[in-house]
Design a protein around this motif. Structure first.
Motif, PDB file in Angstrom:
ATOM      1  N   GLU A   1      -5.019  23.952 -21.943  1.00 60.84           N
ATOM      2  CA  GLU A   1      -6.252  23.189 -22.101  1.00 60.84           C
ATOM      3  C   GLU A   1      -7.091  23.353 -20.832  1.00 60.84           C
ATOM      4  N   GLU A   2      -8.196  24.027 -20.960  1.00 65.26           N
ATOM      5  CA  GLU A   2      -9.040  24.332 -19.799  1.00 65.26           C
ATOM      6  C   GLU A   2      -9.426  23.078 -19.009  1.00 65.26           C
TER       7      GLU A   2
ATOM      8  N   ARG B   1      -2.291  22.671  -4.987  1.00 63.40           N
ATOM      9  CA  ARG B   1      -2.100  23.436  -6.226  1.00 63.40           C
ATOM     10  C   ARG B   1      -2.452  22.595  -7.447  1.00 63.40           C
ATOM     11  N   THR B   2      -3.066  23.264  -8.403  1.00 66.40           N
ATOM     12  CA  THR B   2      -3.456  22.603  -9.651  1.00 66.40           C
ATOM     13  C   THR B   2      -2.766  23.285 -10.826  1.00 66.40           C
ATOM     14  N   ASP B   3      -2.920  22.711 -11.986  1.00 71.60           N
ATOM     15  CA  ASP B   3      -2.268  23.163 -13.208  1.00 71.60           C
ATOM     16  C   ASP B   3      -3.039  24.325 -13.835  1.00 71.60           C
ATOM     17  N   VAL B   4      -3.133  25.437 -13.100  1.00 73.49           N
ATOM     18  CA  VAL B   4      -3.981  26.573 -13.502  1.00 73.49           C
ATOM     19  C   VAL B   4      -3.535  27.250 -14.796  1.00 73.49           C
ATOM     20  N   ASN B   5      -2.283  27.077 -15.194  1.00 74.33           N
ATOM     21  CA  ASN B   5      -1.777  27.736 -16.398  1.00 74.33           C
ATOM     22  C   ASN B   5      -1.826  26.850 -17.639  1.00 74.33           C
ATOM     23  N   ASN B   6      -2.410  25.680 -17.515  1.00 75.27           N
ATOM     24  CA  ASN B   6      -2.478  24.772 -18.656  1.00 75.27           C
ATOM     25  C   ASN B   6      -3.337  25.401 -19.748  1.00 75.27           C
TER      26      ASN B   6
ATOM     27  N   LYS C   1      -7.644  21.712 -13.556  1.00 74.33           N
ATOM     28  CA  LYS C   1      -7.952  21.227 -12.209  1.00 74.33           C
ATOM     29  C   LYS C   1      -7.092  20.012 -11.830  1.00 74.33           C
ATOM     30  N   THR C   2      -6.172  19.634 -12.720  1.00 66.87           N
ATOM     31  CA  THR C   2      -5.266  18.523 -12.442  1.00 66.87           C
ATOM     32  C   THR C   2      -4.273  18.951 -11.365  1.00 66.87           C
ATOM     33  N   MET C   3      -4.116  18.124 -10.343  1.00 68.07           N
ATOM     34  CA  MET C   3      -3.176  18.462  -9.268  1.00 68.07           C
ATOM     35  C   MET C   3      -1.745  18.428  -9.794  1.00 68.07           C
TER      36      MET C   3
END
Length: 151
Positions: free
Chosen positions: A77-78, A70-75, A82-84
């Protein structure tokens, strides 16, 4: 009489000093791994310099539906989407305020991509109240975390 009075004053000073030290608490008592109230994640609280931080070290659901981490999909900052999530530092800049309380921190909620002001209170050795809020502490939510591993 004077020796007895002097002895009493010294004893009283020692007792007050001891109680003051106990009331101040241990600034590093918060260090360790904590499970959030929902049981969906574990956060390791660590110290850098005189500040306290937290990072996600375990997720109940570690992978997305495609089977990838899972990645930080709701961040917002686009570039960070993709940050785990596992390993993400989501708590930062807490300072110890005494009486088992850490203040002036920030907590990031990857579920909605929002950053909140935050404070933590250790209610006993294995229970941590984490309060995230906007503006003043009155407008927020408290989550109760349980210690998993002590540092």
């Amino acid at each position: 009489m004077t020796k007895r009075f002097l002895g009493f004053v010294l004893l009283l000073g020692l007792v007050l000093t001891t109680f003051s030290a106990l009331a101040a608490g241990n600034p590093d008592a918060v260090l360790g791994v904590w499970k959030n109230g929902e049981g969906t994640g574990m956060i390791q609280i660590f110290k850098q310099g005189d500040k306290y931080f937290g990072r996600l070290v375990w997720l109940k659901v570690p992978n997305d539906p495609a089977g990838k981490p899972r990645t930080d999909v709701n961040n917002p900052e686009e570039s960070k989407r993709k940050t785990m999530l596992k390993g993400l530092t989501n708590m930062r800049d807490f300072t110890y305020a005494g009486d088992n309380k850490w203040e002036n921190g920030k907590i990031y909620d990857p579920k909605n991509g929002n950053d909140y002001s935050c404070e933590m209170t250790l209610t006993d050795a294995n229970t941590l109240e984490v309060r995230g809020f906007i503006g003043v502490s009155l407008f927020g939510r408290t989550d109760v975390w349980k210690r998993q591993v002590k540092k």
